[in-house]
Design an enzyme around this catalytic site. Structure first.
Site, PDB file in Angstrom:
ATOM      1  N   GLU A  17      -5.375 -11.817  -6.166  1.00 46.41           N
ATOM      2  CA  GLU A  17      -5.456 -10.792  -5.127  1.00 46.41           C
ATOM      3  C   GLU A  17      -5.824 -11.363  -3.757  1.00 46.41           C
ATOM      4  O   GLU A  17      -6.208 -10.608  -2.866  1.00 46.41           O
ATOM      5  CB  GLU A  17      -6.467  -9.722  -5.541  1.00 46.41           C
ATOM      6  CG  GLU A  17      -6.082  -8.954  -6.796  1.00 46.41           C
ATOM      7  CD  GLU A  17      -7.065  -7.862  -7.138  1.00 46.41           C
ATOM      8  OE1 GLU A  17      -7.042  -6.816  -6.477  1.00 46.41           O
ATOM      9  OE2 GLU A  17      -7.872  -8.071  -8.060  1.00 46.41           O
ATOM     10  N   SER A 145      -5.267  -4.567  -8.760  1.00 48.85           N
ATOM     11  CA  SER A 145      -4.079  -4.283  -7.949  1.00 48.85           C
ATOM     12  C   SER A 145      -2.818  -4.108  -8.784  1.00 48.85           C
ATOM     13  O   SER A 145      -1.712  -4.338  -8.299  1.00 48.85           O
ATOM     14  CB  SER A 145      -3.855  -5.387  -6.901  1.00 48.85           C
ATOM     15  OG  SER A 145      -4.898  -5.402  -5.963  1.00 48.85           O
ATOM     16  N   TYR A 213       0.505  -1.339  -1.778  1.00 41.78           N
ATOM     17  CA  TYR A 213       0.334  -2.172  -0.588  1.00 41.78           C
ATOM     18  C   TYR A 213       1.579  -2.344   0.278  1.00 41.78           C
ATOM     19  O   TYR A 213       1.463  -2.724   1.441  1.00 41.78           O
ATOM     20  CB  TYR A 213      -0.146  -3.571  -1.009  1.00 41.78           C
ATOM     21  CG  TYR A 213      -1.444  -3.541  -1.763  1.00 41.78           C
ATOM     22  CD1 TYR A 213      -2.627  -3.135  -1.143  1.00 41.78           C
ATOM     23  CD2 TYR A 213      -1.513  -3.893  -3.107  1.00 41.78           C
ATOM     24  CE1 TYR A 213      -3.825  -3.088  -1.834  1.00 41.78           C
ATOM     25  CE2 TYR A 213      -2.716  -3.858  -3.808  1.00 41.78           C
ATOM     26  CZ  TYR A 213      -3.859  -3.456  -3.159  1.00 41.78           C
ATOM     27  OH  TYR A 213      -5.037  -3.403  -3.845  1.00 41.78           O
ATOM     28  N   ARG A 252     -15.229   2.413  -6.331  1.00 42.03           N
ATOM     29  CA  ARG A 252     -14.180   3.420  -6.523  1.00 42.03           C
ATOM     30  C   ARG A 252     -13.932   3.582  -8.013  1.00 42.03           C
ATOM     31  O   ARG A 252     -13.897   2.603  -8.755  1.00 42.03           O
ATOM     32  CB  ARG A 252     -12.881   2.978  -5.844  1.00 42.03           C
ATOM     33  CG  ARG A 252     -11.909   4.109  -5.558  1.00 42.03           C
ATOM     34  CD  ARG A 252     -10.585   3.591  -5.011  1.00 42.03           C
ATOM     35  NE  ARG A 252      -9.751   3.079  -6.089  1.00 42.03           N
ATOM     36  CZ  ARG A 252      -9.184   1.882  -6.080  1.00 42.03           C
ATOM     37  NH1 ARG A 252      -9.379   1.050  -5.068  1.00 42.03           N
ATOM     38  NH2 ARG A 252      -8.424   1.504  -7.089  1.00 42.03           N
ATOM     39  N   ASP A 254     -11.201   5.344 -10.747  1.00 42.38           N
ATOM     40  CA  ASP A 254      -9.875   5.923 -10.894  1.00 42.38           C
ATOM     41  C   ASP A 254      -9.818   6.747 -12.178  1.00 42.38           C
ATOM     42  O   ASP A 254     -10.385   6.348 -13.211  1.00 42.38           O
ATOM     43  CB  ASP A 254      -8.807   4.829 -10.949  1.00 42.38           C
ATOM     44  CG  ASP A 254      -8.788   3.976  -9.685  1.00 42.38           C
ATOM     45  OD1 ASP A 254      -9.208   4.478  -8.627  1.00 42.38           O
ATOM     46  OD2 ASP A 254      -8.352   2.814  -9.762  1.00 42.38           O
ATOM     47  N   GLU A 267     -10.519   3.195 -14.719  1.00 42.37           N
ATOM     48  CA  GLU A 267     -11.218   1.949 -14.411  1.00 42.37           C
ATOM     49  C   GLU A 267     -12.136   2.160 -13.216  1.00 42.37           C
ATOM     50  O   GLU A 267     -12.076   3.180 -12.532  1.00 42.37           O
ATOM     51  CB  GLU A 267     -10.238   0.824 -14.118  1.00 42.37           C
ATOM     52  CG  GLU A 267      -9.353   1.062 -12.907  1.00 42.37           C
ATOM     53  CD  GLU A 267      -8.395  -0.087 -12.660  1.00 42.37           C
ATOM     54  OE1 GLU A 267      -8.822  -1.081 -12.041  1.00 42.37           O
ATOM     55  OE2 GLU A 267      -7.223   0.010 -13.075  1.00 42.37           O
ATOM     56  N   ASN A 269     -13.676   0.070  -9.693  1.00 35.26           N
ATOM     57  CA  ASN A 269     -13.541  -1.057  -8.770  1.00 35.26           C
ATOM     58  C   ASN A 269     -14.852  -1.214  -8.011  1.00 35.26           C
ATOM     59  O   ASN A 269     -15.298  -0.283  -7.348  1.00 35.26           O
ATOM     60  CB  ASN A 269     -12.405  -0.802  -7.775  1.00 35.26           C
ATOM     61  CG  ASN A 269     -11.049  -0.792  -8.440  1.00 35.26           C
ATOM     62  OD1 ASN A 269     -10.379  -1.810  -8.517  1.00 35.26           O
ATOM     63  ND2 ASN A 269     -10.635   0.366  -8.934  1.00 35.26           N
ATOM     64  N   GLY A 273     -10.295  -2.220  -2.118  1.00 38.17           N
ATOM     65  CA  GLY A 273      -9.550  -2.655  -0.945  1.00 38.17           C
ATOM     66  C   GLY A 273     -10.009  -1.968   0.323  1.00 38.17           C
ATOM     67  O   GLY A 273     -10.453  -0.819   0.307  1.00 38.17           O
TER      68      GLY A 273
END
Length: 304
Positions: A17, A145, A213, A252, A254, A267, A269, A273
């Site tokens: 990443e 990602s 992205y 974060r 999800d 998951e 994070n 990002g």
């Protein structure tokens, strides 16, 4: 801004990443500088960590993604050096990077997450298909990602998806498909930010790296269009999921809702990002924080 001293913004690194991290870190660096913070780029792929030992820096804003930055390695190094840093500690970072073990913790605590199987070369792929049903999401357990991730929709193609994922991580997760919308919940301090509903373009099978992205036709709905009670319940679920792995600072979570509205955690994070396509800044704007204010709020947590 003298209270922060000299700040190292860690970006780049050596994970898959790296390109995303360079964008995230660059955006954070610019935001901190705009506010008068004495912030400097620090890429551990090109600069020796020994430079941190000299006392040159007072704290670190971690904008690294993936291995050796988001997985507890860098957090452990900074703990040994006694340098304050943004985000979660060693345990939460390591656990959050491992989707399988995160799911084990959530399941043990009674939090909802989709059924799964761990794949290896000796797996009975037909049996896994029968157990989970099609479609199936296959993903490297310790990549971010959506790198190496694929959606298996046709019988007999699970092994090929495994072979793609295992190129990125020997630990490969096959996860039951949830037929519903995908949401993300940003965490800042002790509060959950407004939900975002993700809607990739119709030609995308799922919210993959390109949709995250590179595409400009991915739709982000914030506010997410849920009833207030449901929105607040999902925010609380995300907070519970984050706290359960000992997450702190910011992050974060999800999740997906199935066709009848039941939630399933995907998951977590711990260093999300911070690019122009990123989700936490988007949710922060909906909560009244622009990008510069968000970066400062994250950095302020290192003063505690």
């Amino acid at each position: 801004m003298k209270q922060f001293g000299k700040v190292a913004v860690m970006l780049g690194g050596t994970s898959a990443e790296r390109p995303v991290s360079l964008k995230s870190g660059g955006a954070v660096l610019a935001a901190l500088k705009r506010q008068g913070v004495d912030a400097h780029e620090f890429d551990p792929a090109t600069r020796n960590l020994g430079d941190l030992i000299s006392g040159e820096f007072d704290r670190v804003f971690i904008a690294l993604h993936g291995r050796y930055g988001e997985d507890g390695c860098m957090q452990g190094a900074l703990e040994l050096l006694g340098l304050p840093y943004t985000g979660s500690g060693v345990m939460a970072s390591a656990l959050g990077m491992d989707k399988w073990r995160t799911k084990l913790v959530w399941r043990a605590a009674g939090l909802p997450t989709a059924d799964w199987e761990i794949l290896d070369a000796a797996s009975d792929f037909d049996a896994v298909e029968r157990y989970l049903g099609l479609p199936i999401f296959v993903k490297p357990a310790r990549e971010g990602s959506s790198i190496g991730m694929s959606k298996v929709s046709a019988h007999g193609t699970l092994k090929a998806a495994f072979e793609l994922a295992v190129e990125h991580d020997p630990l490969v997760l096959a996860e039951k498909f949830i037929d519903g919308a995908e949401y993300t919940v940003g965490i800042l301090g002790d509060r959950a930010l407004p939900l975002i509903r993700l809607a990739p373009a119709k030609d995308k099978a799922f919210y993959d790296f390109e949709a995250k992205y590179l595409r400009d036709d991915t739709e982000y709905h914030c506010l997410a269009g849920l009833a207030d009670a449901q929105e607040m319940a999902l925010r609380q679920l995300a907070l519970d999921a984050f706290r359960l792995i000992d997450g702190r600072g910011w992050g974060r979570v999800d999740l997906m809702l199935d066709s009848i509205g039941n939630p399933y955690l995907l998951e977590v994070n711990t260093a999300p990002g911070m690019t122009d396509h990123s989700l936490v800044p988007m949710a922060a704007r909906a909560a009244g924080l622009d990008f510069d204010a968000l970066c400062l709020a994250i950095l302020e947590q290192t003063l505690a």
